[in-house]
Structure formats: structure tokens, C-alpha cells
Design an enzyme around this catalytic site. Sequence first.
Site, PDB file in Angstrom:
ATOM      1  N   ASP A 139       0.852  -1.188   0.000  1.00 42.89           N
ATOM      2  CA  ASP A 139       0.000   0.000   0.000  1.00 42.89           C
ATOM      3  C   ASP A 139       0.893   1.246   0.000  1.00 42.89           C
ATOM      4  O   ASP A 139       1.723   1.423   0.894  1.00 42.89           O
ATOM      5  CB  ASP A 139      -0.898  -0.007   1.234  1.00 42.89           C
ATOM      6  N   SER A 189      -7.125   4.024  -1.912  1.00 43.31           N
ATOM      7  CA  SER A 189      -6.896   2.580  -1.844  1.00 43.31           C
ATOM      8  C   SER A 189      -8.127   1.789  -2.256  1.00 43.31           C
ATOM      9  O   SER A 189      -8.010   0.709  -2.836  1.00 43.31           O
ATOM     10  CB  SER A 189      -6.469   2.175  -0.429  1.00 43.31           C
ATOM     11  N   THR A 209      -8.173  -2.099   1.276  1.00 43.27           N
ATOM     12  CA  THR A 209      -7.529  -3.073   0.392  1.00 43.27           C
ATOM     13  C   THR A 209      -8.014  -4.498   0.630  1.00 43.27           C
ATOM     14  O   THR A 209      -8.487  -5.144  -0.310  1.00 43.27           O
ATOM     15  CB  THR A 209      -6.002  -2.977   0.497  1.00 43.27           C
ATOM     16  N   GLU A 245      -1.087  -7.877   2.362  1.00 42.49           N
ATOM     17  CA  GLU A 245      -0.909  -6.436   2.216  1.00 42.49           C
ATOM     18  C   GLU A 245       0.092  -5.895   3.225  1.00 42.49           C
ATOM     19  O   GLU A 245      -0.057  -6.095   4.437  1.00 42.49           O
ATOM     20  CB  GLU A 245      -2.242  -5.694   2.395  1.00 42.49           C
ATOM     21  N   ASP A 305       2.209   2.986   3.081  1.00 52.82           N
ATOM     22  CA  ASP A 305       1.300   4.104   2.850  1.00 52.82           C
ATOM     23  C   ASP A 305       1.269   5.046   4.049  1.00 52.82           C
ATOM     24  O   ASP A 305       1.353   6.269   3.907  1.00 52.82           O
ATOM     25  CB  ASP A 305      -0.096   3.553   2.569  1.00 52.82           C
ATOM     26  N   HIS A 353       2.041   9.152   4.478  1.00 51.67           N
ATOM     27  CA  HIS A 353       1.132  10.143   5.055  1.00 51.67           C
ATOM     28  C   HIS A 353       1.793  10.885   6.217  1.00 51.67           C
ATOM     29  O   HIS A 353       1.570  12.084   6.409  1.00 51.67           O
ATOM     30  CB  HIS A 353      -0.152   9.469   5.535  1.00 51.67           C
ATOM     31  N   ASP A 401      -1.285  -0.315  -4.761  1.00 48.76           N
ATOM     32  CA  ASP A 401      -2.530   0.343  -5.138  1.00 48.76           C
ATOM     33  C   ASP A 401      -2.276   1.748  -5.668  1.00 48.76           C
ATOM     34  O   ASP A 401      -2.959   2.225  -6.560  1.00 48.76           O
ATOM     35  CB  ASP A 401      -3.504   0.369  -3.955  1.00 48.76           C
ATOM     36  N   HIS A 402      -1.242   2.396  -5.119  1.00 55.91           N
ATOM     37  CA  HIS A 402      -0.865   3.754  -5.508  1.00 55.91           C
ATOM     38  C   HIS A 402       0.431   4.092  -4.787  1.00 55.91           C
ATOM     39  O   HIS A 402       0.913   3.321  -3.951  1.00 55.91           O
ATOM     40  CB  HIS A 402      -1.954   4.764  -5.097  1.00 55.91           C
TER      41      HIS A 402
END
Length: 365
Positions: free
Chosen positions: A34, A75, A129, A243, A248, A252, A290-291
Site C-alpha cells: 500500500d 486505496s 484493500t 498487504e 502508505d 502520510h 494500489d498507488h
Amino acid sequence: MRYLFFPLTLLLCFTLNVPAFAQQPPNVILLIGDGMGVPQVSSAFYFGEGTPHFQRFTKIGLVKTNSVSNKVTDSAAAATAIATGVRSYNRAISVSPDTVAVPTILEQLREEYGYRTGLVSLTSITHATPACFYAHVADRDQHEDIAAHLVGSGVDFFAGGGLDYFRRRSDGRDLYRELAAQGYRLDSLQLSAADPDRKNGYLLAPESLPSKVEGRGDFLPDAARMGLDYLSHQEAPFFFMVEGSYIDWAGHAENDTMLIREVADFDKTLGILLDYVEEHPNTLLIVTADHETGGVSLAKSYHSQVVFGQRKEIPDEVAVSFNSNQHSAELVPIFAKGAGEDHFPGIYQNNEIFTRLLRAVRTEQ
């Protein structure tokens, strides 16, 4: 005549151009980082010990991640595209743009080929996810509804957080008890040995598990290894999604230490999965994201002190830099290893991962 049956069967197979023995469909392992873009993968090469397991791949591509509603995906929309082959809006959990439920890869493989299924996440198992592989709701924040979907999903093995969405619910239902009534062996305290003859569920935190910098330990590699052992116990093929969620979260938080440690943990888990593929050739491993999160770059490292308006460069050193604390529109990498790996190099939209996975399963058996 019975002695002629075997050679005649072979002759017919060659004549009709069909295989004499149909191979079982391949196992499918999907490892999702993620928020993991190319810079995050690169960090494993600069800050890790030894050669990263990413280097064991030769089949590599790039994936476009935008959703139908936003150039920068979340996500939920990204995982929906990967899990269903349908691009949808940000916040959608495996529903189409008009909120109609769309079958997931997990559901299709189980229905068509009898796959056993497993899910592992560092966040709540109801988080965007993992949820996209078994649930169908209009908004990712419908955690209680998503938890109810898990109860009816038939997933054989799951591990992560999210206990409160099963036991401390606004509707008063005790989904933990309902899972137990379905025959699940459950554990909310530790990642204990799975029962090979029952479905197994681990809900080890009220919400999400800790990050590596908060002392998580080896949950991700341990859960991946346990899931493989459990899913391999029977003859049926399996689908297993794992995952690495906190790459991710590091973006952030703009936390370089967290990012480096989470990618290292992800790479350690990757090594376990790659070893399994090498020992079990009829297995396909896909690694993607996912990104990307944070607009991360690896650039020259500088002392914080500025002299005469110039930062002082530290020779031969690099540092993690963040451009933002949000998701980005960067293309993300995809790596493939094992049965059907040739389907995955190239540059394509994220919903094609689903299409190529199904094609690989159908052509490798």
C-alpha cells in the site's frame, strides 16, 4: 483391450490437440504494498542489508492507478480495480460506478476452480484493500457492513486487525461468535498455529496492528508463512492476498524511518513468498501497489545547517524526501514470478491486473 487404452488415449490427445493430463490451476499469491511506488522499492536497495528480494524478478511492468472519479486514486478504488477488473470511484469497495456489486478475483477463482482463499493485512481486515477482495459496499468507511460481508464470504484464512468491528458493533451483533458458529478457529491474542482442518481467523487488534517503529515485530512475514502452510495443506489451488499496509502510512506521516523499516519488512515477506514459488513451480506471485504515497524521492543527503545560503552535501549518501503527505498519481511497479509470469510485463491500467490474472490461471492449467 485394456492394455491399448493408455496409448490410444495419448493418440487421441495428440490428434485433438488437448493435453493428456490437465494440470491443476496455479496457486495465486498477490502481495500489495500500500503506497509503494518505485522510490519506496528503491529504498530497499540503499537502506537494506544485502541484496533486496525485489532483484529476483525479471518480469516487471508499470501500472496506471487513476480511478474513474479522480486522477489521484484512493486505496478503495485502486483495490477494486485490481480485485474485480472494474474501475470505479474513490471510496468504492468492489462496486461499479453505479454501486452494483462486482465479483472479485477471490470469489471467481473459488467459484470456477474451487480455490481456497486467504487474506493478510496489517490494518483492520475491513480496511479498503483487504475488503475489496470479499465485500461489496458503496463506501470504504462502512466497516461494520464490511465485517458482516466477511462472515458470509467463506474466506478460509484471514489475519489482521479490526476486532471491534466484529464484537463492539452498533447493531449489537457478535460477528466473532457467528464466525465461531460457522466452524472457524479464532484467535484474538496472538498468531498461534492454524488448525489445518478448519477455517482460521486472527483478529489481533481492535483496529490496526502497530507499525514497525511501534514494535510490531515479524507479524507480516510470520502470517505470510503461516498462511502458505495452511493453504498448502490440501490439494486444491489457493488465492492468497497479503498487504503491507504501513508503507502508505509512512508516506502520510512523512516519516522516513517508518518507510525504510516497512519496506524492509515487506521485502523480508517477499523473500518467503519467492522461496515458496521456487519450491512450488505451479504458483504465480504478483507484487504491486494500489498507488504511491508521499511523492517520495531518494536524493542527495544534506546537513541541516545552511552556510552562506547553501546546504552542505554529505558525499555518497542519500535521503528519503517527501513531496507531500498525500497519494500521488505516479505509476506503480508490478513484478511477476512463476506460472504465467509472462502475462504481466508492460504498462497498463490497474484493472488489467485482474484480467491478466484470470488469463494466466486459465492458460496455465
